[in-house]
Write a protein that holds these residues in place. Sequence first.
Motif, PDB file in Angstrom:
ATOM      1  N   LEU A   1      52.557  25.510  14.059  1.00 25.19           N
ATOM      2  CA  LEU A   1      52.388  24.111  14.443  1.00 25.19           C
ATOM      3  C   LEU A   1      53.134  23.807  15.729  1.00 25.19           C
ATOM      4  CD1 LEU A   1      52.696  22.374  10.959  1.00 25.19           C
ATOM      5  CD2 LEU A   1      50.617  22.660  12.344  1.00 25.19           C
ATOM      6  N   ALA A   2      54.285  24.418  15.905  1.00 22.76           N
ATOM      7  CA  ALA A   2      55.073  24.171  17.112  1.00 22.76           C
ATOM      8  C   ALA A   2      54.361  24.661  18.363  1.00 22.76           C
ATOM      9  CB  ALA A   2      56.435  24.861  16.987  1.00 22.76           C
ATOM     10  N   VAL A   3      53.465  25.602  18.215  1.00 16.36           N
ATOM     11  CA  VAL A   3      52.715  26.100  19.369  1.00 16.36           C
ATOM     12  C   VAL A   3      51.357  25.422  19.474  1.00 16.36           C
ATOM     13  CG1 VAL A   3      51.645  28.155  20.385  1.00 16.36           C
ATOM     14  CG2 VAL A   3      53.887  28.333  19.304  1.00 16.36           C
ATOM     15  N   VAL A   4      50.646  25.294  18.338  1.00 15.81           N
ATOM     16  CA  VAL A   4      49.263  24.813  18.359  1.00 15.81           C
ATOM     17  C   VAL A   4      49.192  23.316  18.701  1.00 15.81           C
ATOM     18  CG1 VAL A   4      47.218  24.435  16.925  1.00 15.81           C
ATOM     19  CG2 VAL A   4      48.474  26.578  16.779  1.00 15.81           C
ATOM     20  N   VAL A   5      50.066  22.478  18.095  1.00 15.81           N
ATOM     21  CA  VAL A   5      49.981  21.022  18.315  1.00 15.81           C
ATOM     22  C   VAL A   5      50.219  20.675  19.783  1.00 15.81           C
ATOM     23  CG1 VAL A   5      51.031  18.801  17.756  1.00 15.81           C
ATOM     24  CG2 VAL A   5      50.536  20.448  15.931  1.00 15.81           C
ATOM     25  N   PRO A   6      51.299  21.150  20.407  1.00 16.36           N
ATOM     26  CA  PRO A   6      51.471  20.831  21.833  1.00 16.36           C
ATOM     27  C   PRO A   6      50.339  21.371  22.695  1.00 16.36           C
ATOM     28  CG  PRO A   6      53.519  21.585  20.894  1.00 16.36           C
ATOM     29  CD  PRO A   6      52.465  21.857  19.878  1.00 16.36           C
ATOM     30  N   ALA A   7      49.867  22.597  22.388  1.00 19.42           N
ATOM     31  CA  ALA A   7      48.781  23.151  23.207  1.00 19.42           C
ATOM     32  C   ALA A   7      47.505  22.341  23.051  1.00 19.42           C
ATOM     33  CB  ALA A   7      48.534  24.609  22.797  1.00 19.42           C
ATOM     34  N   SER A   8      47.201  21.904  21.808  1.00 23.13           N
ATOM     35  CA  SER A   8      46.013  21.082  21.586  1.00 23.13           C
ATOM     36  C   SER A   8      46.142  19.733  22.303  1.00 23.13           C
ATOM     37  CB  SER A   8      45.802  20.859  20.087  1.00 23.13           C
ATOM     38  OG  SER A   8      45.559  22.094  19.430  1.00 23.13           O
TER      39      SER A   8
END
Length: 651
Positions: free
Chosen positions: A37-44
């Motif tokens: 989540l720490a990677v996917v949410v900011p990237a999205s």
Amino acid sequence: MAGQHRTSLRLRLRYRFDHLVAGGTTALIGWLALACLAVVVPASTVLVWADRTAPTTPSGRLTAVWVSVGQTLKIGGAVGPPLYVLASVALALVALLFVSALVSLITTGINRRIMALRLGHSTVIERRHTVVLGWSDQVFPVIGELVASHANQRRSALAVLAPMDKVAMEEEISTHVTDTGRTRIICRTGLTTDPTELARVSPQTAKAVLVLPPGGDSGDAHVVKTLLALDAAVPGAAGTVVVVAAVRDSRNHATARLAAGPGGHVLCVDDIVARLLVQTARQPGLSLVYQELLDFEGDEFHTAAAGDLAGRTFGEALLAFTTSSVLGLLRADGGVVLNPDPGTAIGASDRIVVISQDDDTAVPADAASYVDEDAIVTALPRTPAPERLLLLGWNRRAPLILEQLDEYVSPGTTLDVVALGDGATARTAREVAAGRRRLEVAFHSGDITDPQVLEKLDVPSYDSVVVIGETGRTATETGTDTAAALPAPPAETAAETEADDRTLVTLLHLRAIGQAAHRELTLTTEMSDDGNRLLAPARAGADFIVSGRLISLLMTQISESHYLAAVFEELFRAEGQELYLKPVTDYVLAGREVTFATAVASARRRRACAVGYRLRAEAATGPAYGVRINPDKRQRIRFAEGDRLIVLAES
């Protein structure tokens, strides 16, 4: 200081990661989800805000971020009422869990199957294959000879069972046997003494089973247990499958034969090596003859149907083949008669024992017309004279050597024994010598690797010198231990290595003694490892009896043709038919070109079977060193003084 800070930081991070892993599966899943989540949410979020076609309202953009996150993490990303979103996420998580579990199960099953194959636990599904049980230094010559014997077969298989890693066995075999031809070599891991694990190589459908003796003196009990396990796995195997085994100590021979059953063939290493050492010591060059006969590269033993020779005599059969040498008869009941009386009739169901290139080369073709009667000579009988013999070294086989020598030599022959040993060794030697009828034995304590000891012996004055393996320990310490513990590979023991090392040193000094005396010593040497023979400081074509290779060749020959067990038993007995290297001038004229058929006819008149010759002029030239087995009877040769005719005779 900065480097120290980075190092300490790395150590702290590693410590925290180790602590995290130690938390168990639940903690790992939680931290993995947070990391995703720490990677996917900011990237999205970045992707949505950077997309010009994205909704302009904050709620629309948040919805787009949620859809991107859901699609990336494979949890759907559905939009709508909260209950609908929660249900879709739950279904996505269940599907993800199901797929992950299914993949895990499939992967685990495949890995288990691969590991089972790698460990060699699967069953060999073959028919008419050859099984090798055990692992020792003999396994490589055995496999090499079996591959050579199967070269003319379209498809053959060889299964090896040993308590070793399957991959390690395959790598060792590929290193020592580089060309396996059409033969498939299958390795399986397992104890040869366990009937259940024996089933992995399907001995019940094999054509032959070879039981190799493990390295060292403690392997005979293991051979016996393997034979018992084989009988338990395949009751009566020796009646349907050719079973060939070998033990080292003659005292264990009878036990192993009982375990093998009436149809099994058990070779005794000590007995055979001692017999061949004695025969070769009295017939220089004989080891080269056996080496040629026993491997599958050249001519070897075969049988041919009687055919048109049925009803004719054995003497006529000797000249009935131009490219094969006749030795004897294989009777219908399985009995073998070597060199019978020339007047012996050949039965319709008999088979003729021959030396030939292959099975299909033993074709009858009359060679009687090539006999030159004018070149045949009749030699006067020679009166055997006493000899002076020297035995360097002492081991378990030494008493057998003395017994065999007493069967061959003329009365008055003396034997000097020089070996390490205390009073017990000397007493053993005297006890063995006390029962001798013809041989006079004297024991001398000394180190055969000491040049001063050898120089005092006047070695060139002896008619024949025999060197046998001897460790640095006394002979009384080399008795047989029948413990059944499995030896760890490699099979060659430290004692055997030490014995070969001492033999090499002794040969080095003997070569110097022979060169100083300007005389070629008549020398016969025993070794354990064929690799050490290549290092031996001896003249080209010298006689070496390499116990491991010799037994390997015998076992493979018998496994391919079980009747050869009786042939070899006869050849190695002092009172039976044996191979001799006789002066060729006792049979044909020297200096005159004659056919080999003439030599065969001359030998027949003296009730012997001529099977080859050795040329003295080529005795130091490899690879044959002057030895020619089974020459074409039409071939013309100009023999010289000192050449030898190889004959099968009683004496």
